[in-house]
Design an enzyme around this catalytic site. Structure first.
Site, PDB file in Angstrom:
ATOM      1  N   ASP A 129     -42.508  19.683  -4.361  1.00  0.00           N
ATOM      2  CA  ASP A 129     -42.713  18.851  -5.501  1.00  0.00           C
ATOM      3  C   ASP A 129     -41.125  19.046  -6.277  1.00  0.00           C
ATOM      4  O   ASP A 129     -40.584  19.977  -6.974  1.00  0.00           O
ATOM      5  CB  ASP A 129     -43.516  19.612  -6.506  1.00  0.00           C
ATOM      6  N   ARG A 137     -38.269  22.406  -7.334  1.00  0.00           N
ATOM      7  CA  ARG A 137     -38.706  23.745  -6.451  1.00  0.00           C
ATOM      8  C   ARG A 137     -37.386  24.404  -5.785  1.00  0.00           C
ATOM      9  O   ARG A 137     -37.200  25.330  -5.365  1.00  0.00           O
ATOM     10  CB  ARG A 137     -39.552  23.396  -5.358  1.00  0.00           C
ATOM     11  N   ARG A 198     -41.733  15.067 -17.246  1.00  0.00           N
ATOM     12  CA  ARG A 198     -41.943  14.609 -16.193  1.00  0.00           C
ATOM     13  C   ARG A 198     -42.323  13.051 -15.964  1.00  0.00           C
ATOM     14  O   ARG A 198     -42.119  12.542 -14.992  1.00  0.00           O
ATOM     15  CB  ARG A 198     -43.093  15.303 -15.554  1.00  0.00           C
ATOM     16  N   LYS A 229     -47.947   9.853  -8.717  1.00  0.00           N
ATOM     17  CA  LYS A 229     -49.044  10.837  -9.424  1.00  0.00           C
ATOM     18  C   LYS A 229     -48.929  10.765 -10.848  1.00  0.00           C
ATOM     19  O   LYS A 229     -47.949  10.100 -11.320  1.00  0.00           O
ATOM     20  CB  LYS A 229     -48.591  12.272  -8.677  1.00  0.00           C
ATOM     21  N   HIS A 230     -49.960  10.858 -11.475  1.00  0.00           N
ATOM     22  CA  HIS A 230     -51.364  11.354 -11.113  1.00  0.00           C
ATOM     23  C   HIS A 230     -52.382  10.372 -11.596  1.00  0.00           C
ATOM     24  O   HIS A 230     -52.619  10.056 -12.559  1.00  0.00           O
ATOM     25  CB  HIS A 230     -51.565  12.495 -11.714  1.00  0.00           C
ATOM     26  N   HIS A 242     -54.143  22.093 -15.095  1.00  0.00           N
ATOM     27  CA  HIS A 242     -54.027  23.265 -14.349  1.00  0.00           C
ATOM     28  C   HIS A 242     -55.190  24.416 -14.820  1.00  0.00           C
ATOM     29  O   HIS A 242     -55.717  25.289 -13.967  1.00  0.00           O
ATOM     30  CB  HIS A 242     -52.719  23.908 -14.535  1.00  0.00           C
ATOM     31  N   ASP A 315     -54.568  16.116  -6.043  1.00  0.00           N
ATOM     32  CA  ASP A 315     -53.774  17.196  -6.595  1.00  0.00           C
ATOM     33  C   ASP A 315     -53.830  18.510  -6.112  1.00  0.00           C
ATOM     34  O   ASP A 315     -55.278  18.589  -5.193  1.00  0.00           O
ATOM     35  CB  ASP A 315     -53.700  16.962  -8.040  1.00  0.00           C
TER      36      ASP A 315
END
Length: 586
Positions: A129, A137, A198, A229-230, A242, A315
Site C-alpha cells: 500500500d 509503507r 487518502r 479502491k474501495h 477497520h 480489502d
C-alpha cells in the site's frame, strides 16, 4: 469541471479505444495462461486466490510468527505450502526495511514460488500500500510524495501521473509488482476517519481525472499493477471499517453522481484490479452484507454494469467490517461467490483454504467459476510481464530508487500542492532570514523537519514538539517558549478531533507573537481554530510536503494549491466556510 490532462505522455483516460475492463497487455501471453491453467492442480488454483502477509525480512530465515498462522516458519515455506497467488508487505511484518532488503525478500519469495515441485511455474504478485501521503509503507530513500488530496490541491493530472510513475518504477526496481492504489473514494464527508486525505477530492470529476492519470502512471509508465479502491465507494462515512461496519446511505443516483465516476475512469484507463470495501450500501444491495460479500455489487454492478474484466481483490479480511456476520472460513467462500477473485490477508488461512476446497468439491463454487478467477489472475500476471523475468538486480537500485531526478520531481510537485487558506494579517511570506522562530505542535520528526527546512531559509529555530494531544503543561511551556520570538510556526494534525491541539493554537495566539498554523493532514482543521490568522494546508506530514511548506512560508515559493474539498463550518456540515477551489497566493 474540465480539467485537461497536461503534457505529452499524459493521455485522456478514454484515449486509445481500450476495452473498458481490460488492462494493458492482457491480450498477450494467452498461450501461457491457457497451458498453465490446464496443468494446475486444484490446490494450486485455490492458492492463487490468496494474498497473504508473511513475517520476516528475508525469504529463508525462520520467523516464529509464521508458525501459528501457517504451520511453517519461513516466508518461502509459506509460499510453497499454499502455492500462494501473492504476498503483501508491511513494516510490521519486517518486509520493508530498506530497498536492498526489499529486493532480496522479493527475489527470495519469487524463487520459492518458481521452484515448487509442480508442473507449473507461476510468479507471485508482491504488493504494498504505497498510496503516498499518510499511507506510505516504504520510506526514504524511496521517493516520497504528499498523497492523493495534495495532488487534488495541485489540480494537475500530469503531476498525478508523474507521482504514480516514479512510485511504480521504484517499487518494480525493488521487486514489488503491485501497488494497492489509487484510492478512488470521493471524500464528501469531512468526518471520515479512514479515507480523508487518502482521497483526491470531494469533487467526483476531479477525483476521476486524477485516478485515471495515476492508473496510466502506475501501469503504463511504472510497470506495476494498480488497484482502484474501495469499491463501491468509502468516501461518505464517519465509521472506520477497520474496527466497525460502516453503512453508506447514498441513493443509487447519488452513487452514480458521487461515488462511481473515479471507478469508471479507472476502469476506462485499463486498471488491473479493483479492491472491495467492507461496508453496507443498501441502495445497491439491501441484504445487509458488506460489499465484499455482495453478489449484486461485485458481479451485478462492477462486472456486468461497469464492464470490469480485471481482478477483483478484497480489502483485508482481517478488518472488523467484514468479520461481524460470518466466520473467517465462510467469509472467504462468500467473497468468492460474490465475485471476488483474490482474498487479501485471510486471518485463518488453513480454515479458509479448506473451506474453499470444500466449496469447490461440493459444487457450491463451480469449477468453471474457479477457472475463470484463476485465468483472470494469470492473465494479469502475464500482462504485466511477470512471466518474463521477475528477479531484480539489487545493484541497480541506486539508479532507480530515490534518484536526484525523482526527488526533484517530488519537491516540485509538492510545492504546487501547498495551499494558503488564511493570510489575514499579511504575515506571509515571512522574512525568515535572521528570524528567530519557535517550531511547535504535532510530530517529533515533523517539527524537526520543518525547523531544518526553515533554517535552510535563513531562520534560527527552537523546536518544542507537543504531540497529537498536548497536555496543559505542554501548552504552557510552548507558550512560554514563544515569548520574544519573531514568529511561531505550529503544526496541527487532525486538530478537528482534539481539543488540546486547539487550545495550543489559542495559547500561542494569546502571546501576541505572530503565529503560522500548518495543518499537516486534514485541511478541515482551519474551521476549528477560531481566529487563527495565518493557515497553510499540506495534506500530509510527509517530509517532502513539510519542506515545501517551509519554502512557501519563506516566500521562496508562491502558494498555488487550491482546496480540493469544501471545508465546512465546525459542527455545521451543510455550511461551507472555505469552498472547493479556494486558495490564496502572494
Amino acid at each position: 469541471m474540465a480539467l485537461a490532462f497536461a503534457g505529452a505522455g499524459a493521455p485522456s483516460a478514454l484515449a486509445g479505444g481500450r476495452h473498458p475492463g481490460r488492462g494493458h497487455g492482457h491480450g498477450h501471453h494467452h498461450g501461457w495462461v491457457t497451458s498453465t491453467l490446464r496443468r494446475m492442480t486444484l490446490h494450486e488454483k485455490v492458492g492463487q486466490l490468496f494474498v497473504q502477509q508473511v513475517y520476516g525480512s528475508d525469504a529463508t530465515t525462520p520467523d516464529e510468527r509464521n508458525l501459528p498462522l501457517y504451520g511453517v516458519s519461513t516466508p518461502a515455506e509459506v509460499v510453497q505450502k499454499y502455492a500462494l497467488g501473492g504476498v503483501i508487505y508491511f513494516a510490521w511484518t519486517d518486509s520493508v526495511e530498506n530497498p536492498e532488503q526489499i529486493a532480496g525478500l522479493s527475489n527470495g519469495l519469487q524463487k520459492a514460488a518458481l521452484t515448487r515441485r509442480s508442473k507449473v511455474r507461476v510468479p507471485l504478485t508482491l504488493s504494498v500500500d504505497q498510496e503516498q501521503g499518510i499511507v506510505t509503507r516504504i520510506g526514504p530513500p524511496a521517493t516520497q510524495f504528499p498523497g492523493s488530496m495534495a495532488l487534488g490541491a495541485g489540480r494537475s493530472a500530469k503531476d498525478a501521473r508523474t507521482a504514480a510513475a516514479i512510485t511504480g518504477q521504484e517499487l518494480r526496481a525493488m521487486g514489488l509488482t503491485t501497488n494497492f492504489a489509487p484510492v478512488c473514494d470521493t471524500n464528501v464527508n469531512p468526518l471520515n476517519p479512514v479515507i480523508g486525505t487518502r482521497s483526491f477530492s470531494s469533487d467526483p470529476q476531479l477525483a476521476a481525472q486524477l485516478a485515471a492519470a495515476q492508473v496510466h502512471g502506475y501501469q503504463d509508465d511504472g510497470g506495476v499493477m494498480s488497484s482502484a479502491k474501495h469499491f463501491p465507494g468509502h468516501g461518505d462515512t464517519a465509521t472506520d471499517s477497520h474496527v466497525a461496519f460502516p453503512v453508506i446511505t447514498h441513493t443509487r443516483q447519488e452513487w452514480e453522481e458521487i461515488d462511481a465516476p473515479p471507478f469508471e475512469a479507472a476502469i476506462a484507463a485499463g486498471i488491473d484490479m479493483v479492491m472491495t470495501a467492507h461496508l453496507a450500501f443498501p441502495a445497491l444491495d439491501d441484504s445487509g452484507d458488506p460489499a465484499t460479500l455482495s453478489h449484486p455489487i461485485l458481479t451485478g454492478l462492477l462486472r456486468e454494469e461497469l464492464g470490469f474484466e480485471g481482478v477483483i481483490v478484497t480489502d483485508s479480511l482481517e478488518m472488523q467490517g467484514v468479520r461481524e456476520l460470518y466466520g473467517d472460513a465462510e467469509v472467504a467462500v462468500r467473497a468468492l461467490l460474490a465475485g471476488a477473485d483474490q482474498l487479501l490477508m485471510s486471518p485463518a488461512l488453513d480454515d479458509a483454504f479448506a473451506a474453499v476446497l470444500d466449496a469447490v468439491g461440493s459444487g457450491r463454487i463451480g469449477r468453471r467459476d474457479l477457472d475463470a478467477k484463476v485465468r483472470r489472475i494469470l492473465t494479469m500476471k502475464a500482462g504485466r510481464g511477470l512471466t518474463d523475468d521477475v528477479m531484480v538486480d539489487p545493484d541497480a537500485l541506486d539508479r532507480v530508487v530515490g534518484t536526484a531526478e525523482h526527488l526533484a520531481a517530488a519537491d516540485a510537485i509538492s510545492e504546487r500542492t501547498t495551499t494558503l487558506v488564511r493570510n489575514e494579517a499579511g504575515l506571509l511570506p515571512l522574512a525568515t532570514d535572521g528570524a528567530d522562530l519557535l517550531v511547535t505542535g504535532y510530530g517529533v520528526s515533523t517539527t524537526a523537519t520543518l525547523a531544518a527546512a526553515l533554517e535552510e531559509q535563513g531562520a534560527t529555530t527552537t523546536v518544542r514538539q507537543t504531540g497529537t494531544s498536548p497536555t496543559d503543561a505542554d501548552i504552557a511551556a510552548a507558550a512560554a517558549a514563544a515569548a520574544g520570538r519573531d514568529a511561531v510556526v505550529v503544526t496541527t494534525m487532525k486538530a478537528w478531533t482534539d481539543d488540546q491541539q486547539r487550545k495550543l493554537v489559542a495559547a500561542l495566539r494569546g502571546t501576541g507573537v505572530p503565529v503560522v498554523v500548518v495543518a499537516v493532514r486534514d485541511p478541515y482543521d482551519v474551521a476549528y481554530l477560531g481566529e487563527a490568522e495565518t493557515y497553510l494546508a499540506t495534506y500530509s506530514y510527509s517530509p517532502v510536503a513539510v519542506t515545501a511548506a517551509a519554502r512557501v512560508i519563506a516566500g521562496a515559493v508562491s502558494p498555488t494549491g487550491k482546496l480540493p474539498v469544501d471545508v465546512p463550518v465546525a459542527g455545521d456540515p451543510d455550511t461551507v466556510l472555505y469552498p472547493f477551489g479556494f486558495g490564496l497566493g502572494y
